[in-house]
Design a protein around this motif. Sequence first.
Motif, PDB file in Angstrom:
ATOM      1  N   LYS A  28       0.841  -1.206   0.000  1.00 14.85           N
ATOM      2  CA  LYS A  28       0.000   0.000   0.000  1.00 14.85           C
ATOM      3  C   LYS A  28       0.872   1.252   0.000  1.00 14.85           C
ATOM      4  CE  LYS A  28      -3.802   2.194   2.427  1.00 14.85           C
ATOM      5  NZ  LYS A  28      -4.715   2.143   3.567  1.00 14.85           N
ATOM      6  N   SER A  29       1.919   1.261   0.809  1.00 17.51           N
ATOM      7  CA  SER A  29       2.831   2.408   0.858  1.00 17.51           C
ATOM      8  C   SER A  29       3.488   2.637  -0.499  1.00 17.51           C
ATOM      9  CB  SER A  29       3.915   2.181   1.911  1.00 17.51           C
ATOM     10  OG  SER A  29       3.343   2.076   3.180  1.00 17.51           O
ATOM     11  N   ARG A  30       3.971   1.553  -1.105  1.00 14.12           N
ATOM     12  CA  ARG A  30       4.630   1.661  -2.403  1.00 14.12           C
ATOM     13  C   ARG A  30       3.661   2.201  -3.460  1.00 14.12           C
ATOM     14  NH1 ARG A  30       8.952   0.573  -4.737  1.00 14.12           N
ATOM     15  NH2 ARG A  30       9.901  -0.598  -3.060  1.00 14.12           N
ATOM     16  N   ARG A  31       2.432   1.690  -3.477  1.00 14.30           N
ATOM     17  CA  ARG A  31       1.445   2.178  -4.456  1.00 14.30           C
ATOM     18  C   ARG A  31       1.191   3.672  -4.276  1.00 14.30           C
ATOM     19  NH1 ARG A  31      -1.568  -2.711  -3.589  1.00 14.30           N
ATOM     20  NH2 ARG A  31      -2.784  -1.588  -2.045  1.00 14.30           N
ATOM     21  N   THR A  32       1.066   4.101  -3.021  1.00 12.77           N
ATOM     22  CA  THR A  32       0.811   5.513  -2.747  1.00 12.77           C
ATOM     23  C   THR A  32       1.966   6.379  -3.228  1.00 12.77           C
ATOM     24  OG1 THR A  32      -0.535   4.962  -0.816  1.00 12.77           O
ATOM     25  CG2 THR A  32       0.352   7.199  -0.916  1.00 12.77           C
ATOM     26  N   LEU A  33       3.186   5.980  -2.904  1.00 14.03           N
ATOM     27  CA  LEU A  33       4.352   6.762  -3.312  1.00 14.03           C
ATOM     28  C   LEU A  33       4.512   6.776  -4.833  1.00 14.03           C
ATOM     29  CD1 LEU A  33       6.849   5.616  -0.548  1.00 14.03           C
ATOM     30  CD2 LEU A  33       5.817   7.884  -0.794  1.00 14.03           C
ATOM     31  N   GLU A  34       4.299   5.647  -5.475  1.00 18.00           N
ATOM     32  CA  GLU A  34       4.428   5.595  -6.933  1.00 18.00           C
ATOM     33  C   GLU A  34       3.345   6.419  -7.614  1.00 18.00           C
ATOM     34  OE1 GLU A  34       4.644   1.399  -7.697  1.00 18.00           O
ATOM     35  OE2 GLU A  34       6.811   1.362  -7.310  1.00 18.00           O
ATOM     36  N   ALA A  35       2.151   6.444  -7.036  1.00 18.80           N
ATOM     37  CA  ALA A  35       1.084   7.271  -7.606  1.00 18.80           C
ATOM     38  C   ALA A  35       1.454   8.749  -7.506  1.00 18.80           C
ATOM     39  CB  ALA A  35      -0.235   7.006  -6.880  1.00 18.80           C
ATOM     40  N   GLN A  36       2.074   9.141  -6.401  1.00 16.98           N
ATOM     41  CA  GLN A  36       2.503  10.532  -6.250  1.00 16.98           C
ATOM     42  C   GLN A  36       3.598  10.884  -7.256  1.00 16.98           C
ATOM     43  OE1 GLN A  36       3.616  10.992  -2.150  1.00 16.98           O
ATOM     44  NE2 GLN A  36       1.504  11.069  -1.438  1.00 16.98           N
ATOM     45  N   LEU A  37       4.459   9.921  -7.556  1.00 15.83           N
ATOM     46  CA  LEU A  37       5.500  10.170  -8.560  1.00 15.83           C
ATOM     47  C   LEU A  37       4.901  10.399  -9.944  1.00 15.83           C
ATOM     48  CD1 LEU A  37       8.449   7.708  -7.838  1.00 15.83           C
ATOM     49  CD2 LEU A  37       8.494  10.200  -7.777  1.00 15.83           C
ATOM     50  N   GLN A  38       3.821   9.711 -10.240  1.00 17.06           N
ATOM     51  CA  GLN A  38       3.184   9.822 -11.555  1.00 17.06           C
ATOM     52  C   GLN A  38       2.314  11.066 -11.687  1.00 17.06           C
ATOM     53  OE1 GLN A  38       4.091   7.773 -13.957  1.00 17.06           O
ATOM     54  NE2 GLN A  38       5.387   6.758 -12.445  1.00 17.06           N
ATOM     55  N   PRO A  40       1.305  14.602 -12.304  1.00 14.59           N
ATOM     56  CA  PRO A  40       1.990  15.716 -12.969  1.00 14.59           C
ATOM     57  C   PRO A  40       2.019  16.983 -12.111  1.00 14.59           C
ATOM     58  CG  PRO A  40      -0.131  15.295 -14.004  1.00 14.59           C
ATOM     59  CD  PRO A  40       0.091  14.204 -13.003  1.00 14.59           C
ATOM     60  N   ASN A  41       1.184  17.070 -11.092  1.00 15.27           N
ATOM     61  CA  ASN A  41       1.154  18.243 -10.228  1.00 15.27           C
ATOM     62  C   ASN A  41       2.198  18.186  -9.107  1.00 15.27           C
ATOM     63  OD1 ASN A  41      -1.056  19.406 -11.603  1.00 15.27           O
ATOM     64  ND2 ASN A  41      -2.450  18.069 -10.497  1.00 15.27           N
ATOM     65  N   THR A  42       2.887  17.071  -8.988  1.00 11.53           N
ATOM     66  CA  THR A  42       3.910  16.931  -7.957  1.00 11.53           C
ATOM     67  C   THR A  42       5.193  17.617  -8.432  1.00 11.53           C
ATOM     68  OG1 THR A  42       2.972  14.801  -7.301  1.00 11.53           O
ATOM     69  CG2 THR A  42       5.185  15.280  -6.551  1.00 11.53           C
ATOM     70  N   SER A  43       5.746  18.464  -7.582  1.00  5.20           N
ATOM     71  CA  SER A  43       6.957  19.196  -7.964  1.00  5.20           C
ATOM     72  C   SER A  43       8.158  18.252  -8.003  1.00  5.20           C
ATOM     73  CB  SER A  43       7.227  20.319  -6.957  1.00  5.20           C
ATOM     74  OG  SER A  43       7.633  19.775  -5.714  1.00  5.20           O
ATOM     75  N   GLU A  44       9.197  18.683  -8.740  1.00  5.49           N
ATOM     76  CA  GLU A  44      10.406  17.871  -8.851  1.00  5.49           C
ATOM     77  C   GLU A  44      11.084  17.700  -7.495  1.00  5.49           C
ATOM     78  OE1 GLU A  44      11.661  15.907 -11.215  1.00  5.49           O
ATOM     79  OE2 GLU A  44       9.809  16.396 -12.255  1.00  5.49           O
ATOM     80  N   GLY A  45      11.043  18.736  -6.675  1.00  5.87           N
ATOM     81  CA  GLY A  45      11.637  18.633  -5.343  1.00  5.87           C
ATOM     82  C   GLY A  45      10.930  17.580  -4.494  1.00  5.87           C
ATOM     83  N   HIS A  46       9.621  17.560  -4.578  1.00  8.42           N
ATOM     84  CA  HIS A  46       8.843  16.572  -3.817  1.00  8.42           C
ATOM     85  C   HIS A  46       9.053  15.173  -4.399  1.00  8.42           C
ATOM     86  CE1 HIS A  46       5.879  15.299  -0.957  1.00  8.42           C
ATOM     87  NE2 HIS A  46       5.134  14.762  -1.905  1.00  8.42           N
ATOM     88  N   LYS A  47       9.169  15.081  -5.714  1.00  6.17           N
ATOM     89  CA  LYS A  47       9.412  13.778  -6.341  1.00  6.17           C
ATOM     90  C   LYS A  47      10.737  13.190  -5.875  1.00  6.17           C
ATOM     91  CE  LYS A  47       6.589  14.191 -10.476  1.00  6.17           C
ATOM     92  NZ  LYS A  47       6.538  14.127 -11.930  1.00  6.17           N
ATOM     93  N   LYS A  49      12.078  13.668  -2.923  1.00  7.23           N
ATOM     94  CA  LYS A  49      11.818  13.173  -1.570  1.00  7.23           C
ATOM     95  C   LYS A  49      11.097  11.827  -1.613  1.00  7.23           C
ATOM     96  CE  LYS A  49      11.521  17.721   0.582  1.00  7.23           C
ATOM     97  NZ  LYS A  49      10.642  18.705   1.235  1.00  7.23           N
ATOM     98  N   ILE A  50      10.167  11.698  -2.559  1.00 11.02           N
ATOM     99  CA  ILE A  50       9.427  10.444  -2.713  1.00 11.02           C
ATOM    100  C   ILE A  50      10.364   9.323  -3.141  1.00 11.02           C
ATOM    101  CG2 ILE A  50       7.638   9.269  -4.060  1.00 11.02           C
ATOM    102  CD1 ILE A  50       6.172  12.012  -4.139  1.00 11.02           C
ATOM    103  N   ARG A  51      11.289   9.617  -4.062  1.00 15.14           N
ATOM    104  CA  ARG A  51      12.268   8.612  -4.495  1.00 15.14           C
ATOM    105  C   ARG A  51      13.130   8.139  -3.322  1.00 15.14           C
ATOM    106  NH1 ARG A  51      12.631  12.403  -8.809  1.00 15.14           N
ATOM    107  NH2 ARG A  51      11.525  11.622 -10.628  1.00 15.14           N
TER     108      ARG A  51
END
Length: 74
Positions: A28-38, A40-47, A49-51
Amino acid sequence: MVSVVSGAAIYELKQWVDWYKERSAVKKSRRTLEAQLQDPNTSEGHKEKIRRLLEELDHVVAKAAVDRVKSLKR
């Protein structure tokens, strides 16, 4: 003898349920983080952090797996 066998069976069942819950939470955690990476409204800086969080999640999962294997040797 019956109580020893039933106790061992209950212990194994509890271990399996705990492992299943852990694995479910990781998925569930991985799905949530990967969805945030995909997103388009997520900033590069936040991406970035997600990585890092995904790398940390991978590290924690690998360490837990190794710890489980080590505990079998005891």
